[in-house]
Enzyme design. Structure first.
Site, mmCIF file in Angstrom:
data_model
loop_
_atom_site.group_PDB
_atom_site.id
_atom_site.type_symbol
_atom_site.label_atom_id
_atom_site.label_comp_id
_atom_site.label_asym_id
_atom_site.label_seq_id
_atom_site.Cartn_x
_atom_site.Cartn_y
_atom_site.Cartn_z
ATOM 1 N N ASP A 145 -10.111 -2.158 22.829
ATOM 2 C CA ASP A 145 -10.277 -0.824 22.363
ATOM 3 C C ASP A 145 -8.888 -0.573 21.377
ATOM 4 O O ASP A 145 -7.884 -1.251 21.263
ATOM 5 C CB ASP A 145 -9.986 0.201 23.558
ATOM 6 C CG ASP A 145 -11.499 0.775 23.860
ATOM 7 O OD1 ASP A 145 -12.242 0.795 22.911
ATOM 8 O OD2 ASP A 145 -11.652 1.255 24.810
ATOM 9 N N GLY A 177 -16.662 2.304 13.958
ATOM 10 C CA GLY A 177 -17.453 2.552 12.767
ATOM 11 C C GLY A 177 -16.412 1.967 11.467
ATOM 12 O O GLY A 177 -16.689 2.354 10.553
ATOM 13 N N ASP A 194 -18.744 6.135 20.819
ATOM 14 C CA ASP A 194 -19.321 5.937 22.083
ATOM 15 C C ASP A 194 -20.634 6.446 22.418
ATOM 16 O O ASP A 194 -20.912 7.563 21.522
ATOM 17 C CB ASP A 194 -18.334 6.626 23.248
ATOM 18 C CG ASP A 194 -17.384 5.327 23.423
ATOM 19 O OD1 ASP A 194 -17.261 4.361 23.122
ATOM 20 O OD2 ASP A 194 -16.394 5.913 24.299
#
Length: 374
Positions: A145, A177, A194
């Site tokens: 992440d 994205g 998400d």
């Protein structure tokens, strides 16, 4: 409308460059705990879920990865190495060994920043140490992440650290994205934020993922997010459309619902072997939109054996039909007759000359394997 013959599509896919670490030659399949357990997952839950996955035969269909998300990490040792949360994971290496012993693979989570979303230690400035720990434990998959929104270059730092270990690890980045040189950085990358288990959100994620179809190839996959099939909010028809789109787009098929008490109709969706075969086709060509007519869309992709996967998506509020013509697909101009198989009806429909009329319910799909016979 996009109409490309098979050879032209192969040329376009061949231009994509993938991270060359030898893993992810087909999209990963597995189960992730985050949707159901969030930050409460424990070693016992992971072991039980791995056993259930095998007992229900999901592993034989390709669902091999057991992926732990945030909150497995506890602290940093004095030498900087990562230490598991011993209350939740008293023997993480032993757990990984057990997962491997039953034929599965183990996935883990970290963040490019100092802290994860739930405040656990991130990997910033500890990439080499963490990569070495993952390799020592024989981790197979890393979700990475970036909640602090650090520069994209931080993903490459972890890529290099993983590669230097010599241990093959599927590298999945949650870049939300931001598509920027992703195929040479990771094995998969997020094309949207998400998941939210609603029809409109699901199809918008498919739309966003569709924009990047040319990037996908073996070892490099666009990731619209984990499967929402069976979470709560969509209908069975919508879940079938969701699974079909993800499979056709060569998205990772990572189950997000609780597998121990999965409804039979949900189980039948995620275990459709013919739809899974499209996802796992070794050509690795991502399906994309070929033709639009209002709320009706034709999607498709070429397959390794010369066949074509075609999907009619009905985004409208009523049952609709669609005329699929061979000229809309990846078939050479001299193909006139093709055998058609219904992938949800599990039946051969026969040979058709140039045209197939497909019918799909509201928010549903019809999905076919179309094979030239001349």
């Amino acid at each position: 409308m996009i109409m490309l013959v098979f050879s032209a599509v192969l040329f376009l896919f061949g231009e994509a460059t993938a991270l060359n670490n030898g893993v992810g030659l087909t999209p990963p399949m597995g189960f992730k705990f985050y949707n159901y357990y969030t930050h409460t997952v424990t070693q016992e839950i992971v072991k039980d879920s791995a056993n259930i996955l095998v007992a229900r035969g999901l592993d034989r269909l390709g669902y091999k990865y057991i992926n732990v998300d945030d909150c497995w990490a506890g602290r940093r040792a004095s030498n900087g190495s990562i230490v598991p949360d011993l209350a939740a994971f008293p023997d993480l290496p032993g757990l990984i060994d057990y997962v491997h012993s039953i034929g599965l693979k183990f996935g883990i989570y970290s963040d490019a920043g100092e802290k994860t979303f739930y405040g656990r230690p991130g990997s910033l400035n500890h990439e080499i140490s963490d990569a070495n720990s993952y390799a020592m434990w024989s981790v197979d998959y890393l979700k990475y992440d970036n909640y602090d929104n650090l520069p994209f270059t931080r993903y490459a730092v972890m890529r290099d650290a993983l590669n230097k270990t010599g241990h093959p690890i599927f590298y999945s980045i949650s870049n939300f994205g931001k598509i920027d040189s992703v195929p040479i950085v990771a094995n998969s990358w997020r094309t949207s934020k998400d998941e939210i288990d609603f029809w409109d959100t699901m199809v918008s994620k498919a739309d966003a993922n569709n924009e990047w179809w040319k990037l996908a190839k073996p070892g490099a996959w666009n990731d619209p997010g984990m499967l929402e099939v069976g979470i709560a909010e969509m209908t069975i028809t919508e879940y079938k459309a969701h699974f079909s789109l993800w499979a056709l787009m060569k998205a990772p098929l990572i189950i997000g619902c609780e597998i121990s008490n999965m409804r039979d109709e949900i189980f039948r969706i995620i275990t459709n072997p013919e739809v899974i075969a499209v996802n796992q086709d070794k050509l690795g060509a991502q399906g994309f939109k070929l033709k639009l007519d209002g709320d009706k869309e034709l999607w498709g992709c070429p397959l390794d054996d010369g066949a074509v996967a075609a999907l009619f998506l009905n985004r409208g509020n009523e049952t609709a039909s669609f005329k699929i013509q061979w000229s809309d697909l990846f078939l050479e101009n001299n193909v006139t007759t093709a055998a058609v198989r219904d992938l949800w009806g599990h039946q051969n429909l026969g040979a058709f000359d140039g045209t197939l009329y497909a019918v799909a319910p509201s928010h549903g799909v019809a999905m076919f394997r179309i094979t030239p016979v001349n």
